[in-house]
Scaffold this active site. Sequence first.
Site, mmCIF file in Angstrom:
data_model
loop_
_atom_site.group_PDB
_atom_site.id
_atom_site.type_symbol
_atom_site.label_atom_id
_atom_site.label_comp_id
_atom_site.label_asym_id
_atom_site.label_seq_id
_atom_site.Cartn_x
_atom_site.Cartn_y
_atom_site.Cartn_z
ATOM 1 N N ILE A 214 13.554 -16.088 -34.996
ATOM 2 C CA ILE A 214 12.406 -16.233 -35.893
ATOM 3 C C ILE A 214 11.171 -16.754 -35.166
ATOM 4 O O ILE A 214 10.057 -16.259 -35.375
ATOM 5 C CB ILE A 214 12.750 -17.167 -37.072
ATOM 6 C CG1 ILE A 214 13.976 -16.636 -37.833
ATOM 7 C CG2 ILE A 214 11.558 -17.320 -38.019
ATOM 8 C CD1 ILE A 214 13.803 -15.247 -38.417
ATOM 9 N N ILE A 215 11.344 -17.763 -34.317
ATOM 10 C CA ILE A 215 10.206 -18.373 -33.623
ATOM 11 C C ILE A 215 10.461 -18.393 -32.115
ATOM 12 O O ILE A 215 11.565 -18.107 -31.654
ATOM 13 C CB ILE A 215 9.936 -19.811 -34.123
ATOM 14 C CG1 ILE A 215 11.119 -20.735 -33.768
ATOM 15 C CG2 ILE A 215 9.664 -19.817 -35.630
ATOM 16 C CD1 ILE A 215 10.856 -22.206 -34.027
ATOM 17 N N GLU B 180 16.095 -21.250 -28.447
ATOM 18 C CA GLU B 180 16.970 -20.101 -28.226
ATOM 19 C C GLU B 180 16.209 -18.950 -27.564
ATOM 20 O O GLU B 180 16.701 -18.308 -26.639
ATOM 21 C CB GLU B 180 17.571 -19.629 -29.559
ATOM 22 C CG GLU B 180 18.526 -20.610 -30.204
ATOM 23 C CD GLU B 180 19.898 -20.582 -29.568
ATOM 24 O OE1 GLU B 180 20.288 -19.524 -29.052
ATOM 25 O OE2 GLU B 180 20.566 -21.630 -29.571
ATOM 26 N N LYS C 70 15.264 -19.893 -23.906
ATOM 27 C CA LYS C 70 16.436 -19.769 -23.032
ATOM 28 C C LYS C 70 16.711 -18.301 -22.710
ATOM 29 O O LYS C 70 16.990 -17.943 -21.559
ATOM 30 C CB LYS C 70 17.656 -20.407 -23.703
ATOM 31 C CG LYS C 70 18.925 -20.336 -22.871
ATOM 32 C CD LYS C 70 20.091 -20.968 -23.622
ATOM 33 C CE LYS C 70 21.394 -20.843 -22.822
ATOM 34 N NZ LYS C 70 22.544 -21.416 -23.568
ATOM 35 N N HIS D 222 14.960 -23.215 -40.152
ATOM 36 C CA HIS D 222 15.915 -23.977 -39.345
ATOM 37 C C HIS D 222 15.255 -25.216 -38.757
ATOM 38 O O HIS D 222 15.782 -26.324 -38.838
ATOM 39 C CB HIS D 222 16.494 -23.113 -38.217
ATOM 40 C CG HIS D 222 17.584 -23.806 -37.452
ATOM 41 N ND1 HIS D 222 17.330 -24.713 -36.442
ATOM 42 C CD2 HIS D 222 18.938 -23.736 -37.564
ATOM 43 C CE1 HIS D 222 18.480 -25.163 -35.965
ATOM 44 N NE2 HIS D 222 19.462 -24.580 -36.625
ATOM 45 N N GLU E 154 15.905 -29.088 -39.368
ATOM 46 C CA GLU E 154 15.842 -29.887 -38.141
ATOM 47 C C GLU E 154 14.429 -29.837 -37.572
ATOM 48 O O GLU E 154 14.150 -29.062 -36.663
ATOM 49 C CB GLU E 154 16.834 -29.345 -37.103
ATOM 50 C CG GLU E 154 18.276 -29.319 -37.578
ATOM 51 C CD GLU E 154 19.196 -28.615 -36.584
ATOM 52 O OE1 GLU E 154 18.743 -28.323 -35.461
ATOM 53 O OE2 GLU E 154 20.354 -28.363 -36.948
ATOM 54 N N LEU F 53 17.131 -15.606 -40.646
ATOM 55 C CA LEU F 53 17.548 -14.209 -40.600
ATOM 56 C C LEU F 53 18.721 -13.949 -41.527
ATOM 57 O O LEU F 53 18.759 -12.957 -42.243
ATOM 58 C CB LEU F 53 17.906 -13.799 -39.173
ATOM 59 C CG LEU F 53 18.244 -12.318 -38.988
ATOM 60 C CD1 LEU F 53 16.989 -11.456 -39.080
ATOM 61 C CD2 LEU F 53 18.960 -12.080 -37.662
ATOM 62 N N VAL F 54 19.696 -14.864 -41.505
ATOM 63 C CA VAL F 54 20.904 -14.696 -42.303
ATOM 64 C C VAL F 54 21.031 -15.834 -43.310
ATOM 65 O O VAL F 54 20.534 -16.936 -43.086
ATOM 66 C CB VAL F 54 22.172 -14.644 -41.418
ATOM 67 C CG1 VAL F 54 22.076 -13.531 -40.393
ATOM 68 C CG2 VAL F 54 22.418 -15.985 -40.739
ATOM 69 N N HIS G 44 23.690 -22.759 -42.931
ATOM 70 C CA HIS G 44 22.590 -23.628 -43.370
ATOM 71 C C HIS G 44 22.198 -23.324 -44.809
ATOM 72 O O HIS G 44 21.981 -24.231 -45.615
ATOM 73 C CB HIS G 44 21.379 -23.466 -42.454
ATOM 74 C CG HIS G 44 21.514 -24.185 -41.155
ATOM 75 N ND1 HIS G 44 21.726 -25.539 -41.080
ATOM 76 C CD2 HIS G 44 21.442 -23.742 -39.873
ATOM 77 C CE1 HIS G 44 21.798 -25.906 -39.798
ATOM 78 N NE2 HIS G 44 21.636 -24.825 -39.060
#
Length: 264
Positions: free
Chosen positions: A84-85, A89, A92, A145, A175, A202-203, A207
């Site tokens: 998303i942003i 993740e 990395k 998230h 978070e 996305l899903v 969460h």
Amino acid sequence: MKKAVLVVSFGTSYKETREKTIEVCERKIKEAFEGYDFFRAFTSNMIIRKLKNRDNIHIENPIEALDRLHKEGYEEVIVQTLHIICGEEYTKLKEQISEYSNKFEKITLGRPLLSQIDDYKETVEALKSQIPKLEDNEAIVFMGHGTEHEAHSAYPALDYMLKQENLKAYVGTVEGYPEIEEVIVNLKKDKISKVRLMPFMLVAGDHAINDMAGDDDDSWNTILNKSGFETKIHLKGLGENESIQNKFVKHALDCVEALNGGGN
């Protein structure tokens, strides 16, 4: 020239939402890339392990997938993220891909959902299609998230753009900033008493099911109820939104244009 398109997402262990979100996005990207072989990878090793142990489903992480593509002689690789942003993740993944720049003739990474200003504008337009007609005292609260990465500013930026479009929608994060407590302050200030909860992920996975819609004391649903709000739950990930799916396809196609010297 052997060409491959590799779609990378965080992943989810929830089969139903995976089919409605990740797999639909993957299929649309695959269909848009004629002449390219399709591959997928998840960045969450925890989810990869869970799927292997529970369902005997083997999904590669990005390193494994890129190693295999190199071994099998692919020369051009388009990697499209479903993140998303531009957070931890994505950063990395970007670093991992840079280490393969000398192993392929061409390799590039498509941007996540929110990167350029137009991405935010187009995402707001996409969200309009899933926001129902609201009562005067009713609003949407999106659960993102969140991250401690510097990209955390994506969430308040999106919140601001939603307000600019006169949408009664608020963005909070699990978070990061803003948290649900900050969202509640603004809801009360705007005299909102009814809230529709939607995941800005996305899903609709762990969460959304537990942290957003769950019955535990620390779920957003419970916190809002205890704060006097009436709530309705919408368990639908962003990946089910056709406009969001099409944005990821566009970001992937932008990579091809960039590789051919016509990028933005």
